[in-house]
Structure formats: C-alpha cells, structure tokens
Design an enzyme around this catalytic site. Sequence first.
Site, mmCIF file in Angstrom:
data_model
loop_
_atom_site.group_PDB
_atom_site.id
_atom_site.type_symbol
_atom_site.label_atom_id
_atom_site.label_comp_id
_atom_site.label_asym_id
_atom_site.label_seq_id
_atom_site.Cartn_x
_atom_site.Cartn_y
_atom_site.Cartn_z
ATOM 1 N N LYS A 1 22.771 -24.598 20.081
ATOM 2 C CA LYS A 1 22.937 -23.558 21.442
ATOM 3 C C LYS A 1 24.399 -23.998 22.076
ATOM 4 C CE LYS A 1 18.374 -21.765 22.148
ATOM 5 N NZ LYS A 1 17.500 -22.306 23.820
ATOM 6 N N GLY B 1 18.974 -38.542 24.103
ATOM 7 C CA GLY B 1 19.576 -38.586 25.661
ATOM 8 C C GLY B 1 20.402 -38.995 26.664
ATOM 9 N N ARG C 1 13.501 -49.294 16.406
ATOM 10 C CA ARG C 1 13.915 -49.528 17.287
ATOM 11 C C ARG C 1 13.735 -50.945 17.482
ATOM 12 N NH1 ARG C 1 11.689 -44.272 20.760
ATOM 13 N NH2 ARG C 1 13.429 -43.555 20.244
ATOM 14 N N GLY D 1 20.904 -36.935 18.675
ATOM 15 C CA GLY D 1 20.247 -36.428 18.010
ATOM 16 C C GLY D 1 20.771 -35.628 16.265
HETATM 17 P P1 AMP Z 1 21.490 -29.663 18.109
HETATM 18 O O1 AMP Z 1 20.319 -30.561 18.733
HETATM 19 O O2 AMP Z 1 21.995 -28.521 19.144
HETATM 20 O O3 AMP Z 1 22.060 -30.777 17.924
HETATM 21 O O4 AMP Z 1 21.356 -28.590 16.706
HETATM 22 C C1 AMP Z 1 20.445 -28.721 16.070
HETATM 23 C C2 AMP Z 1 20.262 -28.063 15.356
HETATM 24 O O5 AMP Z 1 21.067 -26.960 15.380
HETATM 25 C C3 AMP Z 1 20.032 -27.848 13.805
HETATM 26 O O6 AMP Z 1 18.567 -27.795 13.614
HETATM 27 C C4 AMP Z 1 20.366 -26.872 13.657
HETATM 28 O O7 AMP Z 1 19.758 -26.316 11.948
HETATM 29 C C5 AMP Z 1 20.427 -25.502 14.021
HETATM 30 N N1 AMP Z 1 21.969 -24.881 13.568
HETATM 31 C C6 AMP Z 1 23.205 -25.535 13.316
HETATM 32 N N2 AMP Z 1 24.090 -24.423 12.764
HETATM 33 C C7 AMP Z 1 23.082 -23.617 13.077
HETATM 34 C C8 AMP Z 1 23.049 -22.041 13.219
HETATM 35 N N3 AMP Z 1 24.387 -21.471 12.097
HETATM 36 N N4 AMP Z 1 22.035 -20.942 13.206
HETATM 37 C C9 AMP Z 1 20.962 -21.654 12.806
HETATM 38 N N5 AMP Z 1 20.399 -23.003 13.302
HETATM 39 C C10 AMP Z 1 21.800 -24.072 13.548
#
Ligand code: AMP
Length: 397
Positions: free
Chosen positions: A199, A378, A35, A355
């Site tokens: 999610k 964010g 940063r 992220g």
């Molecule tokens: P996000 O921060 O919402 O982009 O989510 C990223 C996280 O989602 C990472 O730590 C991944 O390991 C997790 N992830 C991606 N695909 C899967 C999956 N099929 N099952 C469980 N976790 C997942």
Amino acid sequence: MSSFKDFSFAGKKALIRVDFNVPLNDAFEITDDNRMRATIPTITKILKDGGSVILMSHLGRPKDGPTEKYSLKHIVAHLSKLLNVEVQFANDCIGAEAMVKAAALQAGQVLLLENLRFYKEEEKGDIAFAEKLSKLGDVFVNDAFGTAHRAHASTAIIAQFFSPANRTFGWVMEGEVLSAEKVMHAAQKPFVAIIGGAKVSDKILIIENLLERATDIIIGGGMAYTFFKAQGGKIGKSIHEDDRMPLALEILAKAKAKGVHIHLPVDNVVADDFSNTANTQTCASGEIPDGWEGLDVGEKSREQFAKVILASKTILWNGPMGVFEMENFQAGTKAIAVAVAEATQNGAFSLVGGGDSVSAVNQFGFNDKVSYVSTGGGAMLEYFEGKTLPGIAAIKG
Ligand code: AMP
C-alpha cells in the site's frame, strides 16, 4: 559518542535492555531464538571485560500483570546454554528480590529479570518505575533496537538516571543506528531507495522523506498500481487505493521538481486469480485487462531496476516487488536481491530494513550478501520516515 567496543565494564553491573520477545509454543519452547542470539556478543563482551549483567526485556503483550504464559522464566535454560553461563532469574523486575539478586552479582554472572510488561508503568513510560529499574545497575546499555521507537520506561525514560558516561548502545543497537544514519544522513550518491509492498498509505511518509535525500526511487509491488491508475492507466483488478491517487500524483510532481528520478515498473506479471496456480501473462503498465491483477514486476522492469541499482553507491530497500510469498510471483523481488548483492560486492552500501523485504532477503539466502539487514521492523520504518526514535535520543542525550 564513544563506541560500545571502547566501553570498559570491569567491575561494573551493566543493566541491559534486550529484546527477548521470542515466540514460544504451547509447551513454552522457543520456536525462533534469533533475537536472543543477536544480543549474545553484547553480553559476552561485558562479561569478558569483568562486568556482570542484568537483563531486562518484555515478552508478548500481557494485559493484566503477571501471567504464566508471558513469564521470561521459560527462556532461562536456553539463555544459559547460549551464554554458557548459569543464568539467575528474579521473579520480578523491581522490588526486593530483584534488588538483592542484582546487588549480589559477581563479575561474570548474569541475572534475568521478569517481564517488564507485567507492570503497566513500562509502556506508559512511568518515571518512578524507570528510576526503580535504574537502581539495579551502574551502567545502562540499550540493545533493543526493535523497541527504540517507543518511549517506554526501560527503553528511553530510564536513560536520564545514568550520566552520559554511564549509558551506551549495545552492539545490536549500535549496528542498526550506524547503518541507518549512514543511509539517511551520510549517503554517497547516487542513492537509490527501493520501495515496495502492498500500500501507498503505509509508505507515504518514507517516500516523502526520501524525496529530500535519494537521487532515485524505485517503486514496485502493489503500491505501483495506485500510481498507474492515478495517471489514467488500466490496472484491471490490481490492488490499489483510490483515495491515495492525488497523493501519488503529488509525489510524482514533487520528485520532478526536486530532480529525483522515480522508476515505476514498465511491465507486470499479471494473473487471473490471487493464487500461485492462476493463469499468468505479462502486460505493459497501464494496460492490464479487466479481470487480471498485477502480482509482480515484469522482466523489462527487472532489467531497468537492476541497472539503476548497479549504478548506485547507496541502496535502501524496503518492501517486496510482488507477492513473493507465492513462487510464481517472486522473480521481481529476487531480481532486486541479486542486483543489490552485486552492487554491494562492487562497493555500494546496502541496507535492507523494515518488514517483508527482510523476510524476502532471508528466504532467498541473500542476508550475508548485503551490507546490513535490519532487525527492527517498526523502529527502522519510523527512522526512515525521519522521526526521532526515543530509544536513540535517550542514549545520545
Ligand atoms: P509491506 O508489508 O507493506 O512491505 O507489504 C508486503 C506485502 O505486500 C507482501 O505480503 C506482498 O505479498 C504484498 N504485495 C506486494 N506486491 C503486491 C501486489 N502486486 N498485489 C498484492 N499484494 C502485493
């Protein structure tokens, strides 16, 4: 709005909001200075123009005013080394010491102020506090994209005390804003958005906003299983959100009505345990046996997704296709990185932001093979959701 490069700082005191919120270890050593490095070109340009620089930043989340652990004095030596200039330090961000040291600055000199968040007024966006800060400089430069989604005193409120001719983005902020605007407001079609991650609930606002803009949306990662279950498929013990199933169906219906192509994985790498050493097999989507969970997209999906990506002129990527932190489940995310890099080489504009896809691109060494990698987690997410970011709006006026 004129570009940062056309702004002349000769004889001016530039008050720059930077993001020096760097991780420190127990010995107060910086463990990742990315940063700080990011903002060096902005500072150097101002010094080269014949201006002087007053830097303000937050560090950590101090709860009760000044705290040794969160003092920005710990980064002075390293900053001096990066800039090749002896950086001065004020033990407060407002008050007599800051005023006197700022007033005495000569062209080519740099002053770092103490942590802004030692005052609760900073995060509250207190106008009187912002006005006090504003008195330190002639020109306000915002180069902290990571906090652009916050209406804090030093990121947004302060801008009103500078005329439009005396406020500007720095290079980091300008790069982020131009890339984000290009994708969201001037995308060449076909425009594919690749959305992954754990999610649906985290990504719903982004998907809804993208339904208005993209021609194709690839949905991978854990969130895909909510869609399969909602459609009546078998997902074994894959991650999913039952309460988001109606929303998933709604997204599919909306996309159909708008002519946006949604691409879900057709096959999945499934495992009998959430572990890199688990047994694995490939299953068609909606046919995952009980006791197994989908942890990556399968080979057929990778090929299909790559085809869509290679046919696109604009690419936005947020979120991994699987549990890329484990070696056996990173092939899907890697395949996306390879396709995005190839499409970029063929002339597409690609932005990776928000992220874990940024970590993935860095981890696989693809950061210089895409058009832009956003540093503002964010902030970029909120931009993709279609929100107005106070830090951007305040400079643009
Ligand atoms: P996000 O921060 O919402 O982009 O989510 C990223 C996280 O989602 C990472 O730590 C991944 O390991 C997790 N992830 C991606 N695909 C899967 C999956 N099929 N099952 C469980 N976790 C997942």
